[in-house]
Enzyme design. Structure first.
Site, mmCIF file in Angstrom:
data_model
loop_
_atom_site.group_PDB
_atom_site.id
_atom_site.type_symbol
_atom_site.label_atom_id
_atom_site.label_comp_id
_atom_site.label_asym_id
_atom_site.label_seq_id
_atom_site.Cartn_x
_atom_site.Cartn_y
_atom_site.Cartn_z
ATOM 1 N N ARG A 136 27.230 28.914 -45.208
ATOM 2 C CA ARG A 136 27.503 28.054 -46.377
ATOM 3 C C ARG A 136 28.939 27.534 -46.415
ATOM 4 O O ARG A 136 29.687 27.796 -47.372
ATOM 5 C CB ARG A 136 27.128 28.760 -47.665
ATOM 6 C CG ARG A 136 25.682 29.257 -47.658
ATOM 7 C CD ARG A 136 25.244 29.839 -48.959
ATOM 8 N NE ARG A 136 25.055 28.828 -49.987
ATOM 9 C CZ ARG A 136 24.592 29.114 -51.208
ATOM 10 N NH1 ARG A 136 24.309 30.357 -51.501
ATOM 11 N NH2 ARG A 136 24.434 28.181 -52.101
ATOM 12 N N CYS A 184 27.164 33.993 -47.413
ATOM 13 C CA CYS A 184 26.336 34.930 -48.172
ATOM 14 C C CYS A 184 25.128 35.293 -47.334
ATOM 15 O O CYS A 184 24.948 34.740 -46.249
ATOM 16 C CB CYS A 184 25.985 34.365 -49.538
ATOM 17 S SG CYS A 184 24.605 33.215 -49.547
ATOM 18 N N ARG A 215 20.518 37.193 -61.956
ATOM 19 C CA ARG A 215 21.424 36.068 -61.765
ATOM 20 C C ARG A 215 20.729 34.729 -62.045
ATOM 21 O O ARG A 215 21.351 33.753 -62.404
ATOM 22 C CB ARG A 215 21.949 36.040 -60.321
ATOM 23 C CG ARG A 215 22.897 37.170 -59.948
ATOM 24 C CD ARG A 215 23.526 36.874 -58.594
ATOM 25 N NE ARG A 215 23.880 35.461 -58.515
ATOM 26 C CZ ARG A 215 23.582 34.690 -57.455
ATOM 27 N NH1 ARG A 215 22.953 35.185 -56.418
ATOM 28 N NH2 ARG A 215 23.919 33.410 -57.469
ATOM 29 N N ASP A 235 14.640 27.041 -52.400
ATOM 30 C CA ASP A 235 14.682 28.088 -53.424
ATOM 31 C C ASP A 235 13.295 28.559 -53.852
ATOM 32 O O ASP A 235 13.181 29.472 -54.672
ATOM 33 C CB ASP A 235 15.463 27.592 -54.651
ATOM 34 C CG ASP A 235 16.926 27.352 -54.333
ATOM 35 O OD1 ASP A 235 17.606 26.697 -55.140
ATOM 36 O OD2 ASP A 235 17.382 27.801 -53.260
ATOM 37 N N LYS A 246 19.483 26.978 -64.082
ATOM 38 C CA LYS A 246 20.757 27.583 -63.644
ATOM 39 C C LYS A 246 21.582 26.589 -62.835
ATOM 40 O O LYS A 246 22.777 26.397 -63.053
ATOM 41 C CB LYS A 246 20.494 28.826 -62.784
ATOM 42 C CG LYS A 246 21.732 29.315 -62.027
ATOM 43 C CD LYS A 246 21.452 30.529 -61.185
ATOM 44 C CE LYS A 246 20.848 30.267 -59.863
ATOM 45 N NZ LYS A 246 21.761 29.836 -58.806
ATOM 46 N N ASN A 247 20.918 25.915 -61.889
ATOM 47 C CA ASN A 247 21.668 25.060 -60.965
ATOM 48 C C ASN A 247 22.068 23.717 -61.570
ATOM 49 O O ASN A 247 22.725 22.913 -60.914
ATOM 50 C CB ASN A 247 20.865 24.880 -59.676
ATOM 51 C CG ASN A 247 20.805 26.196 -58.921
ATOM 52 O OD1 ASN A 247 21.552 27.135 -59.222
ATOM 53 N ND2 ASN A 247 19.922 26.283 -57.942
#
Ligand code: EPZ
Length: 420
Positions: free
Chosen positions: A120, A115, A398, A306, A22-23
């Site tokens: 952030r 968030c 997500r 993560d 994803k990243n």
């Protein structure tokens, strides 16, 4: 809204294919804005964030087509301002700013708010754009960057927690079309940054040093279309590896790249998990009793933030005291209170969580708060006695492609249900 129902206690067994990262795919999709020619990106994971990025690029004027695990994008004619609501909803979309500024010399996006895991800010992104000669204005919830010309220069992009991943990506994407040479010091070294640099190079950019703290970009006049296969998701792989250990199972992670996962695999080995290279990727299985370990999250190649929540779930099952310190995001312990609902004994002391592990967990209804916290709750649910209901799984969709399908493939008793 969906939730996941998990009947725990089944050791995971079998093989699972790791999806594209994803990243890596989000900034790579944004990079296609740098050319008017068609691009093809393969091994694109079926995630809500990816579809979202597709909507944002379409909004900006690009043609976006998802098919057969790939996406074809052509940004023939584009506008410089992103849709407020679309961009505000997904932080990762801030990385359209660099390509827009690079190609159009102007970019306007909504300022991403904070968030649940932290404030952030994007000050380092903006510092990089200003170093290239852009004028940056924040007004009415928008951030505007514009320049008559972008000129390469040297900049230091280190911040409170060290390097910034999307900040490095964003500035790199603006600098590839700037005049002259840019040097980014304290650049992020994540494999996702290297994968983006590889795609930009395939488009004709001149970049050296990606993967090291010093990245040098020599600007070019224009870029052309390119094809690229995204790297596998090291965080998804880490999540399945930890789930295998938590359930005392044995799993083969097809397509996983051990060379991207040293810190995670090192800690798993310390805790008594057997990790082996395998012809199709990685093989993970428990090797006797688990041992408590201490973890501090750091920028790559340190232990990834993560994968912090997931290893905390494993340590909650492990007899003894483990100390998990979060150095990247200031409030990334939302999963602690939900793990406590399953019977975990965890105390937060400043940036650290002290995990008194070993008590058997028992199933309960729990609430997902963010992407990785929800992965930790799924792992705990797989190991717990009885049934766990993880609510608000839109968080997990997500970043994890078909997680319940993949876990069922490994023998888990898990199903997706309408939230009651
Ligand atoms: C990327 O976010 C990832 N997201 C995050 O993954 C990941 O947790 C993070 O990198 C760190 O590895 C994507 O790639 C889409 P940072 P990013 O800028 O780039 C501070 C997931 O679960 N900072 O490297 O936004 C910041 O507050 C997500 O998949 C500044 O102070 O993270 C943080 O404390 C969550 N000023 C630290 O740096 C800035 O301008 C690292 O953030 C930018 C960042």
């Amino acid at each position: 809204m969906d939730s996941l129902l998990i009947k725990g206690g089944v050791p995971l067994h079998g093989e699972v294919t790791i999806s594209g990262a994803k990243n890596a795919v989000l900034p790579i999709m944004a990079a296609t804005l740098l050319t008017s020619e068609p691009c093809e990106i393969r091994r694109v994971p079926g995630l809500s964030d990816v579809r979202f990025m597709g909507q944002i690029l379409t909004w900006l004027g690009a043609q976006v087509e998802f098919a057969d695990g790939a996406v074809r994008i052509q940004a023939k004619k584009i506008k410089g301002a992103g849709d407020y609501d679309l961009i505000r909803k997904m932080r990762g979309s801030i990385c359209v700013m660099g390509p827009l500024l690079g190609r159009l010399k102007k970019a306007t996006v909504s300022l991403p708010g904070g968030c649940v895991i932290g404030a952030r800010p994007i000050n380092l992104h903006l510092k990089g754009f200003e170093a290239l000669g852009a004028k940056v204005v924040i007004e009415g919830g928008y951030v505007h960057a514009s320049a008559r010309r972008l000129v390469g220069s040297a900049m230091f992009l280190g911040g409170r927690a060290g390097s910034t991943v999307l900040g490095t990506a964003n500035v790199m994407m603006a600098a590839v079309l700037a005049e002259g040479v840019s040097v980014i010091e304290s650049a992020a070294c994540e494999p996702e940054v290297v994968d983006l640099a590889k795609f930009l190079t395939a488009m004709g950019a001149k970049i050296t040093g990606a993967g090291s703290p010093t990245i040098t970009i020599t600007g070019v006049k224009e870029l052309h279309g390119a094809e690229h296969e995204v790297i596998p998701d090291r965080i998804e792989a880490a999540t399945y590896a930890i789930a295998a250990a938590a359930t005392d199972g044995e799993v083969i992670l097809r397509g996983a790249r051990p060379e991207h996962m040293h810190a995670v695999l090192d800690k798993l080995t310390d805790s008594g998990v057997k990790v082996e290279r395998h012809k199709s990727g990685l093989k993970v299985r428990r090797n006797g009793r688990l041992k408590p370990i201490d973890i501090t999250t750091l920028p790559y190649s340190g232990y990834p933030t993560d994968a912090q929540a997931q290893i905390m779930a494993l340590m909650a099952l492990t007899p003894g005291i483990s100390i998990i310190t979060e150095r990247i995001f200031e409030s990334r312990f939302m999963h602690v209170s939900e793990l406590a609902r399953l019977g975990a004994d965890i105390e937060i002391e400043g940036p650290s969580a002290i995990v008194k592990g070993g008590k058997p967990l028992s199933g309960a209804p729990v609430m997902a708060s963010d992407l990785r916290a929800s992965a930790a709750l799924v792992i705990a649910g797989l190991a717990a006695k009885g049934t766990t209901q993880v609510n608000r799984v839109y968080h997990i969709d997500r970043g994890y492609e078909n997680i319940d399908g993949k876990l069922r493939q490994l023998g888990a008793r898990i199903q997706r249900v309408e939230e009651s």
